[in-house]
Design an enzyme around this catalytic site. Structure first.
Site, PDB file in Angstrom:
ATOM      1  N   CYS A  88       0.839  -1.210   0.000  1.00  0.00           N
ATOM      2  CA  CYS A  88       0.000   0.000   0.000  1.00  0.00           C
ATOM      3  C   CYS A  88       0.876   1.264   0.000  1.00  0.00           C
ATOM      4  O   CYS A  88       1.490   1.571  -1.003  1.00  0.00           O
ATOM      5  CB  CYS A  88      -0.993  -0.067   1.150  1.00  0.00           C
ATOM      6  SG  CYS A  88      -2.457   0.919   0.840  1.00  0.00           S
ATOM      7  N   HIS A 183      -3.194  -5.401   1.702  1.00  0.00           N
ATOM      8  CA  HIS A 183      -2.544  -5.589   3.010  1.00  0.00           C
ATOM      9  C   HIS A 183      -2.587  -7.043   3.464  1.00  0.00           C
ATOM     10  O   HIS A 183      -3.416  -7.391   4.306  1.00  0.00           O
ATOM     11  CB  HIS A 183      -3.284  -4.760   4.066  1.00  0.00           C
ATOM     12  CG  HIS A 183      -3.112  -3.292   3.944  1.00  0.00           C
ATOM     13  ND1 HIS A 183      -2.141  -2.596   4.624  1.00  0.00           N
ATOM     14  CD2 HIS A 183      -3.788  -2.377   3.218  1.00  0.00           C
ATOM     15  CE1 HIS A 183      -2.220  -1.319   4.333  1.00  0.00           C
ATOM     16  NE2 HIS A 183      -3.219  -1.154   3.485  1.00  0.00           N
ATOM     17  N   GLU A 185      -0.880  -8.428   5.535  1.00  0.00           N
ATOM     18  CA  GLU A 185      -0.528  -8.537   6.963  1.00  0.00           C
ATOM     19  C   GLU A 185      -1.755  -8.516   7.874  1.00  0.00           C
ATOM     20  O   GLU A 185      -1.632  -8.798   9.061  1.00  0.00           O
ATOM     21  CB  GLU A 185       0.460  -7.419   7.359  1.00  0.00           C
ATOM     22  CG  GLU A 185      -0.118  -6.022   7.467  1.00  0.00           C
ATOM     23  CD  GLU A 185      -0.302  -5.333   6.126  1.00  0.00           C
ATOM     24  OE1 GLU A 185      -0.178  -5.984   5.072  1.00  0.00           O
ATOM     25  OE2 GLU A 185      -0.606  -4.121   6.140  1.00  0.00           O
TER      26      GLU A 185
HETATM   27  N1  GLN Z   1      -3.574   6.333   0.915  1.00  0.00           N
HETATM   28  C1  GLN Z   1      -2.335   6.020   1.559  1.00  0.00           C
HETATM   29  C2  GLN Z   1      -1.162   6.752   0.931  1.00  0.00           C
HETATM   30  O1  GLN Z   1      -1.307   7.493   0.040  1.00  0.00           O
HETATM   31  C3  GLN Z   1      -2.058   4.537   1.519  1.00  0.00           C
HETATM   32  C4  GLN Z   1      -3.060   3.799   2.374  1.00  0.00           C
HETATM   33  C5  GLN Z   1      -2.510   2.568   3.023  1.00  0.00           C
HETATM   34  O2  GLN Z   1      -1.286   2.362   3.111  1.00  0.00           O
HETATM   35  N2  GLN Z   1      -3.397   1.768   3.529  1.00  0.00           N
HETATM   36  O3  GLN Z   1      -0.055   6.576   1.361  1.00  0.00           O
END
Ligand code: GLN
EC number: 4.3.3.6
Length: 207
Positions: A88, A183, A185
């Site tokens: 992410c 994710h 995790e």
């Molecule tokens: N929207 C977040 C970002 O721009 C990422 C979201 C996340 O890691 N769950 O970093």
């Protein structure tokens, strides 16, 4: 098959612990038998044979990395071939090009991809779905997306590993780098972490 930690050998696995859900990653890696180092300083980065960059907020992680003097060491480590897995916000940190970043936002880069932050808008900001991941045996993966990015362009050096039903890419790899929009995790399916630990072992990265 030997446990991944045995495969991973002596070097501990780092989790970038500036911000975000680094504890969850550390728990998964420990459950898989790895020794974990929380990385907040260059000296800690220097100890590890692989690194996980967690989810969180990429613009904040970027600022903190620069503030803590970690941005250059991270870039150097990626350039030197350290295996890194970004989830992410971590995927955003590894993207060569970031769309919809805040003003001045930088990424470490390394993955030949264009990533768009918060690509699912407010309507579907967070959702879960089943994903077929190429190279992961054992059937589709249940994947959680939280204000997730998508990989809008997969450059020639990178390979898409998973796509949503509409074709948008949400997992990539390139050399020693691995990235997912989702994710693993938090969903209890640790195949991506196992895959990463096997890559760390294969890379047998030594400083
Ligand atoms: N929207 C977040 C970002 O721009 C990422 C979201 C996340 O890691 N769950 O970093």
């Amino acid at each position: 098959m030997p446990a991944p930690a045995r495969l991973a050998g002596e070097a501990p696995i780092g989790v970038l612990a500036l911000q975000g859900d680094f504890r969850e990653h550390a728990d998964v890696l420990r459950a898989l038998g790895a020794e974990v180092v929380l990385v907040r300083r260059p000296e800690e980065l220097a100890l590890v044979g692989g690194l996980v960059i967690p989810g969180g907020e990429s613009s904040v992680m970027d600022k903190l990395a620069r503030m803590f003097g970690l941005f250059e060491p991270l870039s150097d480590a990626v350039a030197a071939g350290l295996p890194v897995y970004g989830t992410c916000a971590g995927l955003i940190m590894l993207a060569d090009t970031v769309l919809d970043g805040i003003t001045g936002q930088q990424s470490i880069g390394g993955l030949d991809i264009v990533v768009r932050r918060n690509a699912f808008g407010s309507q579907a900001a967070s959702f879960e779905t089943e994903l077929d991941v190429s190279g992961l045996a054992g059937g589709p993966m249940h994947a959680a997306f939280i204000r997730a990015p998508v990989v809008e362009t997969v450059g020639p050096a990178a390979t898409a590993l998973a796509r949503l039903a509409d074709g948008r890419c949400v997992a990539v790899e390139q050399g020693s780098l691995l990235g997912t929009s989702f994710h693993p995790e938090i969903t209890g399916d640790y195949r991506f972490h196992e895959y990463f630990l096997r890559r760390v072992a294969a890379a047998a990265f030594r400083r």
